[in-house]
Design a protein around this motif. Structure first.
Motif, PDB file in Angstrom:
ATOM      1  N   ALA A   1       2.105  13.345  -2.132  1.00 33.80           N
ATOM      2  CA  ALA A   1       3.070  12.425  -2.739  1.00 33.80           C
ATOM      3  C   ALA A   1       3.104  11.103  -1.977  1.00 33.80           C
ATOM      4  O   ALA A   1       3.203  10.027  -2.582  1.00 33.80           O
ATOM      5  CB  ALA A   1       4.451  13.060  -2.760  1.00 33.80           C
ATOM      6  N   ALA A   2       3.013  11.171  -0.668  1.00 30.77           N
ATOM      7  CA  ALA A   2       3.018   9.940   0.135  1.00 30.77           C
ATOM      8  C   ALA A   2       1.769   9.110  -0.139  1.00 30.77           C
ATOM      9  O   ALA A   2       1.847   7.876  -0.249  1.00 30.77           O
ATOM     10  CB  ALA A   2       3.114  10.297   1.614  1.00 30.77           C
ATOM     11  N   LEU A   3       0.621   9.761  -0.240  1.00 31.92           N
ATOM     12  CA  LEU A   3      -0.615   9.024  -0.553  1.00 31.92           C
ATOM     13  C   LEU A   3      -0.527   8.383  -1.932  1.00 31.92           C
ATOM     14  O   LEU A   3      -0.952   7.226  -2.116  1.00 31.92           O
ATOM     15  CB  LEU A   3      -1.817   9.967  -0.500  1.00 31.92           C
ATOM     16  N   ALA A   4       0.011   9.119  -2.916  1.00 35.48           N
ATOM     17  CA  ALA A   4       0.145   8.557  -4.260  1.00 35.48           C
ATOM     18  C   ALA A   4       1.096   7.367  -4.240  1.00 35.48           C
ATOM     19  O   ALA A   4       0.863   6.368  -4.944  1.00 35.48           O
ATOM     20  CB  ALA A   4       0.662   9.624  -5.220  1.00 35.48           C
ATOM     21  N   ALA A   5       2.155   7.448  -3.461  1.00 29.95           N
ATOM     22  CA  ALA A   5       3.105   6.340  -3.371  1.00 29.95           C
ATOM     23  C   ALA A   5       2.467   5.122  -2.710  1.00 29.95           C
ATOM     24  O   ALA A   5       2.742   3.989  -3.096  1.00 29.95           O
ATOM     25  CB  ALA A   5       4.342   6.780  -2.600  1.00 29.95           C
ATOM     26  N   LEU A   6       1.619   5.343  -1.711  1.00 29.08           N
ATOM     27  CA  LEU A   6       0.977   4.221  -1.030  1.00 29.08           C
ATOM     28  C   LEU A   6      -0.075   3.553  -1.904  1.00 29.08           C
ATOM     29  O   LEU A   6      -0.259   2.343  -1.840  1.00 29.08           O
ATOM     30  CB  LEU A   6       0.344   4.702   0.281  1.00 29.08           C
ATOM     31  N   ARG A   7      -0.780   4.309  -2.711  1.00 30.40           N
ATOM     32  CA  ARG A   7      -1.859   3.767  -3.531  1.00 30.40           C
ATOM     33  C   ARG A   7      -1.341   3.034  -4.766  1.00 30.40           C
ATOM     34  O   ARG A   7      -2.033   2.165  -5.293  1.00 30.40           O
ATOM     35  CB  ARG A   7      -2.802   4.873  -3.979  1.00 30.40           C
ATOM     36  N   SER A   8      -0.189   3.433  -5.279  1.00 24.94           N
ATOM     37  CA  SER A   8       0.286   2.834  -6.531  1.00 24.94           C
ATOM     38  C   SER A   8       1.537   1.995  -6.284  1.00 24.94           C
ATOM     39  O   SER A   8       1.932   1.742  -5.154  1.00 24.94           O
ATOM     40  CB  SER A   8       0.576   3.933  -7.542  1.00 24.94           C
ATOM     41  N   ASN A   9       2.150   1.603  -7.347  1.00 25.87           N
ATOM     42  CA  ASN A   9       3.328   0.752  -7.259  1.00 25.87           C
ATOM     43  C   ASN A   9       4.613   1.568  -7.391  1.00 25.87           C
ATOM     44  O   ASN A   9       5.548   1.146  -8.061  1.00 25.87           O
ATOM     45  CB  ASN A   9       3.284  -0.308  -8.365  1.00 25.87           C
ATOM     46  N   VAL A  10       4.666   2.707  -6.777  1.00 25.79           N
ATOM     47  CA  VAL A  10       5.865   3.541  -6.822  1.00 25.79           C
ATOM     48  C   VAL A  10       6.820   3.019  -5.756  1.00 25.79           C
ATOM     49  O   VAL A  10       6.470   2.894  -4.598  1.00 25.79           O
ATOM     50  CB  VAL A  10       5.523   5.025  -6.559  1.00 25.79           C
ATOM     51  N   THR A  11       8.055   2.744  -6.180  1.00 27.02           N
ATOM     52  CA  THR A  11       9.023   2.209  -5.240  1.00 27.02           C
ATOM     53  C   THR A  11       9.846   3.337  -4.631  1.00 27.02           C
ATOM     54  O   THR A  11       9.880   4.457  -5.145  1.00 27.02           O
ATOM     55  CB  THR A  11       9.977   1.232  -5.952  1.00 27.02           C
ATOM     56  N   ALA A  12      10.518   3.029  -3.566  1.00 25.67           N
ATOM     57  CA  ALA A  12      11.374   4.014  -2.905  1.00 25.67           C
ATOM     58  C   ALA A  12      12.538   4.395  -3.818  1.00 25.67           C
ATOM     59  O   ALA A  12      12.987   5.538  -3.825  1.00 25.67           O
ATOM     60  CB  ALA A  12      11.893   3.459  -1.586  1.00 25.67           C
ATOM     61  N   LYS A  13      12.972   3.423  -4.632  1.00 26.34           N
ATOM     62  CA  LYS A  13      14.065   3.695  -5.558  1.00 26.34           C
ATOM     63  C   LYS A  13      13.643   4.742  -6.601  1.00 26.34           C
ATOM     64  O   LYS A  13      14.418   5.638  -6.942  1.00 26.34           O
ATOM     65  CB  LYS A  13      14.476   2.394  -6.240  1.00 26.34           C
ATOM     66  N   GLU A  14      12.413   4.632  -7.101  1.00 28.41           N
ATOM     67  CA  GLU A  14      11.914   5.607  -8.076  1.00 28.41           C
ATOM     68  C   GLU A  14      11.769   6.994  -7.450  1.00 28.41           C
ATOM     69  O   GLU A  14      12.061   8.008  -8.097  1.00 28.41           O
ATOM     70  CB  GLU A  14      10.576   5.143  -8.641  1.00 28.41           C
ATOM     71  N   ILE A  15      11.351   7.026  -6.202  1.00 29.18           N
ATOM     72  CA  ILE A  15      11.213   8.311  -5.503  1.00 29.18           C
ATOM     73  C   ILE A  15      12.586   8.947  -5.302  1.00 29.18           C
ATOM     74  O   ILE A  15      12.760  10.153  -5.513  1.00 29.18           O
ATOM     75  CB  ILE A  15      10.480   8.128  -4.159  1.00 29.18           C
ATOM     76  N   GLN A  16      13.574   8.131  -4.928  1.00 25.60           N
ATOM     77  CA  GLN A  16      14.933   8.657  -4.762  1.00 25.60           C
ATOM     78  C   GLN A  16      15.495   9.155  -6.094  1.00 25.60           C
ATOM     79  O   GLN A  16      16.170  10.186  -6.159  1.00 25.60           O
ATOM     80  CB  GLN A  16      15.848   7.592  -4.178  1.00 25.60           C
ATOM     81  N   LYS A  17      15.200   8.421  -7.175  1.00 26.88           N
ATOM     82  CA  LYS A  17      15.660   8.833  -8.494  1.00 26.88           C
ATOM     83  C   LYS A  17      15.046  10.182  -8.883  1.00 26.88           C
ATOM     84  O   LYS A  17      15.741  11.066  -9.388  1.00 26.88           O
ATOM     85  CB  LYS A  17      15.279   7.762  -9.514  1.00 26.88           C
TER      86      LYS A  17
END
Length: 126
Positions: free
Chosen positions: A17-33
């Motif tokens: 999940a961390a690698l996917a978040a780093l590679r794409s435009n996933v924000t911390a807000k979306e992860i918290q949601k």
């Protein structure tokens, strides 16, 4: 070794999940949601499971109470009510206004006629 299996799976899922978040435009807000959504679903699942268990326990308690009551008061032990006898000294029931003729409801008259086989407006010669 068996205790380390879930920990290893969790670690690999988090690293993916961390690698996917780093590679794409996933924000911390979306992860918290997403985390809150998973948490809500887990809480709702636990509540549903709790209500289901509570319902089963309540149903079992009711069934046990009914069984216990049946054992304490079996049908053959309960005495029937005393029969009442009707004497001949009473007059037959009449109408409220004192007339001898009883006026029935039209629906009652129709049902009585139907039961006797005399249905008005119905022809059996088909």
């Amino acid at each position: 070794r068996a205790a380390a299996q879930p920990v290893a799976e969790q670690a690999s899922a988090r690293s993916a999940a961390a690698l996917a978040a780093l590679r794409s435009n996933v924000t911390a807000k979306e992860i918290q949601k997403l985390a809150r959504k998973h948490e809500r679903r887990a809480r709702a699942g636990r509540a549903t499971k709790g209500l289901l268990v509570l319902g089963i326990v309540a149903g079992g308690a009711y069934a046990a109470w009914r069984w216990w009551d049946k054992q304490a008061n079996p049908d053959w032990l309960v005495e029937p009510p005393v029969a009442t006898e009707v004497g001949d000294e009473r007059s037959p029931l009449g109408t409220v206004d004192g007339s001898d003729r009883a006026v029935l409801d039209p629906e009652v008259e129709a049902k009585q006629a139907e039961a006797e086989g005399d249905v008005p407006g119905h022809d059996d010669r088909a």
